[in-house]
Design an enzyme around this catalytic site. Structure first.
Site, PDB file in Angstrom:
ATOM      1  N   GLU C 403       0.846  -1.204   0.000  1.00 13.73           N
ATOM      2  CA  GLU C 403       0.000   0.000   0.000  1.00 13.73           C
ATOM      3  C   GLU C 403       0.881   1.253   0.000  1.00 13.73           C
ATOM      4  O   GLU C 403       0.545   2.268   0.590  1.00 13.73           O
ATOM      5  CB  GLU C 403      -0.948   0.036   1.213  1.00 13.73           C
ATOM      6  CG  GLU C 403      -1.811  -1.194   1.383  1.00 13.73           C
ATOM      7  CD  GLU C 403      -3.023  -1.245   0.459  1.00 13.73           C
ATOM      8  OE1 GLU C 403      -3.289  -0.245  -0.233  1.00 13.73           O
ATOM      9  OE2 GLU C 403      -3.694  -2.283   0.423  1.00 13.73           O
TER      10      GLU C 403
HETATM   11  C1  LIG Z   1       2.835  -9.866   0.090  1.00  9.48           C
HETATM   12  C2  LIG Z   1       2.634  -8.772  -0.897  1.00  9.48           C
HETATM   13  C3  LIG Z   1       1.379  -8.503  -1.382  1.00  9.48           C
HETATM   14  C4  LIG Z   1       1.187  -7.495  -2.327  1.00  9.48           C
HETATM   15  N1  LIG Z   1      -0.067  -7.312  -2.841  1.00  9.48           N
HETATM   16  C5  LIG Z   1      -0.205  -6.452  -3.897  1.00  9.48           C
HETATM   17  C6  LIG Z   1      -1.447  -6.360  -4.593  1.00  9.48           C
HETATM   18  O1  LIG Z   1      -2.415  -7.044  -4.256  1.00  9.48           O
HETATM   19  N2  LIG Z   1      -1.535  -5.538  -5.641  1.00  9.48           N
HETATM   20  C7  LIG Z   1      -0.487  -4.770  -6.052  1.00  9.48           C
HETATM   21  O2  LIG Z   1      -0.629  -4.039  -7.011  1.00  9.48           O
HETATM   22  N3  LIG Z   1       0.707  -4.816  -5.418  1.00  9.48           N
HETATM   23  C8  LIG Z   1       0.875  -5.646  -4.354  1.00  9.48           C
HETATM   24  N4  LIG Z   1       2.094  -5.728  -3.722  1.00  9.48           N
HETATM   25  C9  LIG Z   1       3.178  -4.897  -4.187  1.00  9.48           C
HETATM   26  C10 LIG Z   1       3.560  -3.782  -3.216  1.00  9.48           C
HETATM   27  O3  LIG Z   1       2.601  -2.774  -3.223  1.00  9.48           O
HETATM   28  C11 LIG Z   1       4.958  -3.300  -3.620  1.00  9.48           C
HETATM   29  O4  LIG Z   1       5.836  -4.300  -3.229  1.00  9.48           O
HETATM   30  C12 LIG Z   1       5.319  -1.976  -2.996  1.00  9.48           C
HETATM   31  O5  LIG Z   1       4.564  -0.966  -3.523  1.00  9.48           O
HETATM   32  C13 LIG Z   1       6.807  -1.666  -3.152  1.00  9.48           C
HETATM   33  O6  LIG Z   1       7.236  -1.865  -4.456  1.00  9.48           O
HETATM   34  P1  LIG Z   1       8.535  -2.695  -4.771  1.00  9.48           P
HETATM   35  O7  LIG Z   1       8.404  -3.972  -4.056  1.00  9.48           O
HETATM   36  O8  LIG Z   1       8.740  -2.751  -6.219  1.00  9.48           O
HETATM   37  O9  LIG Z   1       9.715  -1.899  -4.100  1.00  9.48           O
HETATM   38  P2  LIG Z   1      10.502  -0.663  -4.700  1.00  9.48           P
HETATM   39  O10 LIG Z   1       9.564   0.327  -5.220  1.00  9.48           O
HETATM   40  O11 LIG Z   1      11.550  -1.156  -5.585  1.00  9.48           O
HETATM   41  O12 LIG Z   1      11.152  -0.086  -3.406  1.00  9.48           O
HETATM   42  C14 LIG Z   1      12.386  -0.541  -2.850  1.00  9.48           C
HETATM   43  C15 LIG Z   1      12.826   0.436  -1.759  1.00  9.48           C
HETATM   44  O13 LIG Z   1      13.049   1.721  -2.339  1.00  9.48           O
HETATM   45  C16 LIG Z   1      12.305   2.708  -1.705  1.00  9.48           C
HETATM   46  N5  LIG Z   1      11.912   3.712  -2.682  1.00  9.48           N
HETATM   47  C17 LIG Z   1      11.274   3.520  -3.851  1.00  9.48           C
HETATM   48  N6  LIG Z   1      11.059   4.693  -4.466  1.00  9.48           N
HETATM   49  C18 LIG Z   1      11.561   5.643  -3.672  1.00  9.48           C
HETATM   50  C19 LIG Z   1      11.641   7.067  -3.764  1.00  9.48           C
HETATM   51  N7  LIG Z   1      11.107   7.745  -4.753  1.00  9.48           N
HETATM   52  N8  LIG Z   1      12.257   7.726  -2.790  1.00  9.48           N
HETATM   53  C20 LIG Z   1      12.776   7.061  -1.739  1.00  9.48           C
HETATM   54  N9  LIG Z   1      12.717   5.736  -1.588  1.00  9.48           N
HETATM   55  C21 LIG Z   1      12.117   5.032  -2.559  1.00  9.48           C
HETATM   56  C22 LIG Z   1      11.148   1.971  -1.112  1.00  9.48           C
HETATM   57  O14 LIG Z   1      10.585   2.670  -0.034  1.00  9.48           O
HETATM   58  C23 LIG Z   1      11.778   0.671  -0.702  1.00  9.48           C
HETATM   59  O15 LIG Z   1      12.372   0.821   0.546  1.00  9.48           O
HETATM   60  C24 LIG Z   1       2.283  -6.714  -2.746  1.00  9.48           C
HETATM   61  C25 LIG Z   1       3.540  -6.959  -2.231  1.00  9.48           C
HETATM   62  C26 LIG Z   1       3.738  -7.981  -1.334  1.00  9.48           C
HETATM   63  C27 LIG Z   1       5.126  -8.264  -0.844  1.00  9.48           C
END
Ligand SMILES: Cc1cc2nc3c(=O)[nH]c(=O)nc-3n(C[C@H](O)[C@H](O)[C@H](O)COP(=O)(O)OP(=O)(O)OC[C@H]3O[C@@H](n4cnc5c(N)ncnc54)[C@H](O)[C@@H]3O)c2cc1C
Lengths: 323, 255, 592
Positions: C403
């Site tokens: 989220e």
């Molecule tokens: C169990 C689980 C269920 C999920 N369910 C859903 C779902 O139902 N539907 C859906 O659409 N998604 C879902 N997700 C996805 C989830 O919303 C994403 O994992 C989340 O938004 C983070 O994206 P990412 O994993 O690609 O991390 P990234 O975006 O790659 O982030 C990696 C790190 O970088 C940081 N970061 C990224 N951008 C910035 C910035 N601009 N400035 C500073 N720091 C930054 C982040 O805070 C994090 O610490 C789910 C994930 C999990 C693990």
């Protein structure tokens, strides 16, 4: 103040029930020098007359009627009302049994009497009859008294210490008329002895690693059968393959709250305690006097479970047969 | 079919009991529908759905008891009645008479209640009510069938099961095992707001304070503290004997 | 000021809030309590006993249980009555979400379905779409999933690569792409999918599982919430009827962000429920475990932990229900007969986007803290799978990630605030101009003693300090401030602290008025701790920010002025925590 106390006796398999002796004992107390009158349903049996005499009845009404062989509220109510009309007692006592709890409120309602049910003790104080009874599932107790002259109580089995008070009772055969029995018992299915569900059992006999093998659970099962209970196990016993995981009691197994929990060869790891520590009474049997299970036990026997359990089974068998 | 269910709002027995001035203190307690009465409600709802008719839940109690009635309405009962009058305080005898008056006025085919209430544990009110209304009752029921004007029940008698037959109107007290009570659904809860809930006073029932209680509570108290555990002594036979005697005096229900 | 009765998000930053306007758990109606009761009983009796099977990822079981929950109306709260839902208020649906929490993974499956899965259609569907999908979703007969994240776009969701190509006859869109980490994917019937039409217009589609070309990747092997399904959703030339385009082409971002607002808020409600469960488990354990011949619940250090856990949870609870009340306020005057009521509702909720993010961040971090301390209370046993606290500890972790990660949410707080200021919705800049006078005013009227006065003062002071730092930050960076993430995060934390402190203060004052001082005592103790600890954090954030924004003489002057504003006589926290901890231990659960 002396009273005439009427006791409705109860039999099971041709023998007076233990609660009947308790009722008579209580009746002698309540009579305060007055008379205890007993009622026997069924044909006259001298042995039973003698028994109720031994516990203080000086008059025995023997009531025999086809409609009284099997309990129905209508028939019993009518019979009781007629006897009460005849004896005109100051107090009425009967067991809080399947029959007593079912019919007493009807009789009391018909006579406009107060009724104190499920008493674990009955006594008198400054001329008043007092019933002591558990409330809130036994988490508290209540003392109640009657307003008006007549008292009527039902008592819970296994609470009043018996006291003999030998009398030679006069036997009075008594005829009752019974009509319009509105509910009929078509069939009675006796309860089967085993197959008690662990989570609902009143009594649980539980084994741990100390049971040593699947075979070792047999004496535990025998004890459980005598007590109408179920067998459980600790995780240790399950992990060792002595029994099925369905029997596991503890943090990861079932949480049980029986009235009596007998832990055999269970050391008492905290995971196990989490599943049984809310049992009402805990008995621990273990060879090791330092086993933590003794810290939560109400009664502990330090010894070999294979010696203790069979003896316990025998002793319970004897004690329960007396009832 | 006119089906009545007599319910009681009880203290949740999972709660800790506090005694205040010789009485159980209910000030901060959570209240629930007496669990046995839930079986009665469920059975009534199932019978209504099967046979048609109407289910009315009724209770005698303080203002808060309205919550219990609303819960029963949310489960699916059609109507509710709350008997409440400060002039009518009394024991089971008084309660049964009040209920009898209220139910008699409206007519009835089947009345259900719980086997006993988990707080007072007296188990009298429903059976007294049957006597007041001069109808038969079947107590501690674990199975019920209604065919036309005939009721066939399984009655639990200390573990034995009796098959009992009676004609309507009849009063039934529900024992555990009768059914699996439903939860009030959320739409049910919302509908319950709009269902009729009648409040009845002594005057409404044509009762006066001639209804006197027949028993009085002298005091309520906590059981003695659990004694410290006891390691038995003596030879093994003595220990076993002592244990069996001690346990038999504790009011446990074996078998 | 004219803002008083209008729903304006974040206005707590610049104004004092009237306590009577606050919704608190003490205000729940009987009906709302009954909703909660049904939810809790359902979880307790139907879900908890099957916990082990659910954790082993038994789809069939979870689907069945969602259906059962559906029969009870537990997934229908937010769906309008006209489409088979309950159309319940947000306080009710929040309470339902909180009450589900004990169901661990199952609760997540339910919330993903009824929240981010169903709400896009509730808010942005047209009548035909609502009629077609909502009754089944509201009854739990069909299950929904939300597909935004992709392997290469997580936080940067709008850079999604999934494409939608319009068919020549205009009847279909052909979708291609891969979605990552989709909750409920394993058993969902309906997928809300974001894709770019012709590679540019970010758009939302309703995709059905049975459409050709929809397939799933393998289950993730997760650290926690193992009983929930998380899989990639693969779209290969999926023909989606044009009628399944949700909202408008090119408006996908509006839908995505609005749904995230609600998702974030619901997440906070869920973690609140889990935090309470963690307290119950830990207090119960502490009352069973004996060491040194004493129950560990009698040790002051264990009690202190219980107190800390309880205080944070109380704070979170105050925030969550305050927010649900705010949202209800924004929704209550809408015209429910109008055809774009969904859009209007989403807009009403979006007004409180800042509050939603605050709740999400504070909530997920509260649960992590509570789970961690709870585990510590369990000692070695907490490290074993025998004890549920181990699960809560693992399950908790995801809440800071999905989220929108907490980093992203912190940034969202400040960027939204900035937008509001620029649009003139929130007179932040005007405030900065009068700040000097206001601070003088505040100092002049600083209470020397008096019940509740010091706490009230500290909340006001925190707001002034926030405005002070914000003003300086703008002076120094102007619009480039958005690149200063560390500073933004500090400002965001100040906003979060202010909302937390104020929520707890107002709720406690309301309770005091309603219940009297005896029954409100524990709440009062907790409030004082929450405010003093919140203010400690506030002060250190402010100082760190100032040290970055100013230097030399100017810095010394600023710090002196902060010192003056922040001056307070410390409370006896040790005594308060001892008292609160004892009460929690006695009750064996979360208590107010
Ligand atoms: C169990 C689980 C269920 C999920 N369910 C859903 C779902 O139902 N539907 C859906 O659409 N998604 C879902 N997700 C996805 C989830 O919303 C994403 O994992 C989340 O938004 C983070 O994206 P990412 O994993 O690609 O991390 P990234 O975006 O790659 O982030 C990696 C790190 O970088 C940081 N970061 C990224 N951008 C910035 C910035 N601009 N400035 C500073 N720091 C930054 C982040 O805070 C994090 O610490 C789910 C994930 C999990 C693990």
């Amino acid at each position: 103040m002396s009273r005439t106390v009427l006791v409705f006796t109860e039999q099971k398999d041709g023998r007076l029930r233990h609660v009947t002796y308790e009722s008579l004992t209580a009746a002698c107390r309540v009579a305060e020098g007055g008379e205890v009158v007993a009622v026997l349903f069924g044909s006259r049996q001298s042995e039973q007359v003698e028994e109720v005499g031994k516990y203080g009845a000086s008059r025995v009404y023997v009531v025999s009627h086809d409609d009284l062989h099997q309990y129905t509220p209508d028939a019993y109510k009518q019979a009781m009302l007629q006897i009460i009309g005849e004896v005109d007692p100051d107090a009425i006592i009967m067991g809080h049994t399947a029959i007593g709890k079912d019919v007493a409120p009807r009789v009391a309602a018909r006579l406009g009497l107060g009724l104190i049910t499920d008493c674990t003790d009955v006594c008198t104080d400054s001329g008043e009859v007092i019933g002591v009874r558990p409330i809130y599932a036994g988490k508290a107790f209540q003392k109640k008294k009657f307003i008006g002259k007549k008292s009527f109580v039902t008592i819970r089995a296994n609470n009043i210490e018996l006291q003999e008070n030998a009398q030679t009772p006069a036997v009075i055969p008594f005829d009752v008329t019974i009509k319009d029995v509105r509910s009929v018992v078509r069939k009675v299915i006796r309860r089967s002895a085993s197959g008690v569900d662990l989570s609902e059992a009143n009594v649980i006999v539980s084994g741990g690693r100390g049971v040593k093998s699947a075979e070792g659970f047999r004496p535990l099962q025998e004890l459980a059968d005598v007590l109408g209970g179920a067998v459980g196990a600790s995780r240790g016993a399950c992990d060792a393959g002595y029994c099925d995981y369905a029997l596991q009691i503890g943090q990861t197994g079932k949480v049980v709250t029986p009235e009596l929990y007998i832990a055999c060869g269970i050391s008492g790891a905290i995971q196990h305690l989490a599943g049984m520590s809310r049992s009402k009474i805990v008995v621990a049997i273990n060879k090791d006097p330092e086993a933590p299970i003794f810290q939560v036990a109400d009664y502990g026997i330090v010894g070999d479970l294979f010696q203790v359990v069979p003896k316990l089974t025998e002793a319970f068998k004897r004690a329960l047969e007396e009832k | 079919m006119k089906i009545w269910v007599c319910i009681k709002q009880t203290f949740d027995t999972e709660e800790k009991i506090v005694i205040e001035n010789g009485k159980v203190d209910e000030k901060d307690a959570e209240f629930i529908i007496n669990p046995y009465d839930e079986y009665a409600i469920e059975e009534a709802l199932q019978l209504r759905d099967e046979l048609g008719g109407e289910v009315t839940v009724i209770t005698v109690g303080p203002d808060r008891a309205e919550n219990a009635l609303r819960t029963a309405l949310a489960m699916g009962a059609d109507k509710a009645a709350l008997i409440q009058d400060p002039s009518l305080v009394g024991d089971e005898c008084v309660l049964a008479r009040m209920l009898a008056e209220a139910i008699r006025r409206e007519g009835f085919d089947l009345i259900l209640g719980g086997n006993f209430a988990v707080d007072s544990g007296s188990g009298q009110v429903a059976i007294r009510l049957a006597e007041e209304l001069d109808i038969p009752h079947i107590g501690s029921v674990t199975g019920l069938n209604v065919n036309g004007r005939q009721a066939i029940a399984k009655r639990d008698a200390e573990g034995d099961t009796e098959a009992v037959e009676s004609t309507l109107p009849v009063l039934i007290t529900a024992q555990q095992g009768l059914n699996e009570p439903r939860y009030p659904s959320l739409p049910g809860i919302m509908r319950a707001k709009r269902k009729p809930l009648e409040r009845l006073s002594a005057q409404d029932l044509g009762l006066s304070d001639s209804l006197k209680t027949k028993t009085l509570i002298i005091e309520e108290y906590l059981p003695p503290e659990k004694e410290a555990g006891k390691i038995l002594e003596g030879d093994l036979d003595q220990q076993v004997q002592e244990l069996v005697e001690a346990l038999c005096g504790k009011g446990l229900s074996f078998n | 000021m004219a803002l008083k009765n209008k729903a304006v998000g974040a206005h707590f930053l610049i104004e004092e809030t009237e306590k009577s306007s606050l919704v608190t758990p003490e205000d729940f109606s009987d009906e709302q309590r009954m909703f909660a009761e049904t939810t809790r009983s359902f979880i307790e009796k139907e879900v908890v006993p099957k916990d082990e099977a659910i954790e082993s990822l038994d789809y069939g079981l979870t689907v069945n249980l969602i259906r059962k929950a559906g029969e009870l109306g537990l997934v229908a709260a937010d769906v309008p009555e006209a489409y088979g839902g309950l159309g319940a208020d947000k306080v009710s649906s929040t309470l339902i979400t909180e009450s589900l929490a004990k169901g661990s993974s199952f609760s997540l499956s339910v919330s993903a379905h009824s929240g981010i899965g169903t709400l896009p259609i509730v808010f942005f569907g047209n009548d035909a779409q609502k009629k077609k999908y909502l009754p089944d979703l509201a009854s739990g007969t069909k299950i929904a999933a939300y597909c935004l994240t992709e392997p290469s776009s997580g936080s940067d969701a709008l850079s999604a690569k999934t494409t939608a190509k319009r068919s020549k006859d205009g009847k279909y869109y052909i979708l291609n792409g891969e979605k990552q980490f989709i909750t409920n994917a394993g058993f969902a019937d309906i997928f809300i999918v974001y894709a770019k039409i012709e590679g540019k217009d970010f758009t939302t589609f309703i995709v059905e599982r049975t459409m050709e070309g929809v397939s799933l990747g393998p289950e993730e092997k997760k650290m926690g919430i193992k009983g929930s399904s998380t899989r990639p959703v693969i779209l290969e030339n999926v023909k989606v009827p044009a009628g399944n385009l949700l909202g408008e082409a090119g408006k996908g971002h509006v839908i995505a962000f609005n749904i995230l607002n609600i998702g974030r808020f619901k997440l906070a409600a869920g973690v609140l429920g889990s935090a309470k469960e963690a307290i119950r488990l830990s207090a119960t354990f502490a009352n069973e475990r004996t060491q040194f011949k004493k129950l560990i619940s009698s040790f002051p250090l264990i009690r202190r932990k219980l107190a800390d856990m309880n205080v944070r949870t109380y704070t979170l609870e105050s925030m969550v229900y305050r927010t649900s009340g705010l949202i209800d306020g924004a929704l209550k005057d809408l015209d429910y007969s109008s055809s774009d009521i969904g859009w209007q509702s989403a807009k009403g909720i979006a007004e409180y986007a800042i509050e939603c993010s605050i709740n999400k961040v504070f909530g997920s971090e509260t649960l992590d803290f509570v789970a961690d301390e709870g585990l510590q209370i369990h000692g070695g046993y907490g490290f074993t799978k025998d004890y549920k606290i181990e699960r809560i500890y693992r399950d908790s972790r995801i809440n800071r990630i999905f989220e929108g990660t907490n980093e992203i949410n912190r940034l969202v707080v400040m960027s939204t605030l900035q937008k509001k200021a620029v649009k003139g919705e929130l007179p932040l800049l005007e405030k900065a101009n009068t700040l000097k006078d206001e601070i003088e005013d505040l100092l002049e009227n600083r209470p020397t003693d008096g019940f509740l006065k010091q706490e009230t003062y500290l909340v006001s002071a925190a707001k002034k300090l926030f405005l002070l730092v914000l003003g300086l930050a703008y002076r120094k960076y102007g619009l480039n401030l958005q690149k200063e993430q560390q500073l933004l995060s500090h400002l965001s934390d100040l906003v979060i602290q202010i909302y937390a402190m104020e929520s707890v203060l107002l709720r406690t004052m309301k309770r005091l008025e309603k219940l009297g001082s005896e029954k409100a005592e524990n709440g009062l103790d907790m409030m004082r701790l929450a405010i003093f600890e919140g203010f400690d954090k506030t002060e250190s954030l402010v100082k760190e920010a100032l040290a970055h924004l100013e230097e030399g003489e100017a810095l010394i002057r600023r710090l002196a002025s902060v010192q003056k504003i922040a001056y307070r006589l410390p409370i006896d926290a040790i005594r308060l925590k001892g008292r609160i901890g004892m009460r929690v231990a006695e009750a064996s659960r979360y208590i107010v």
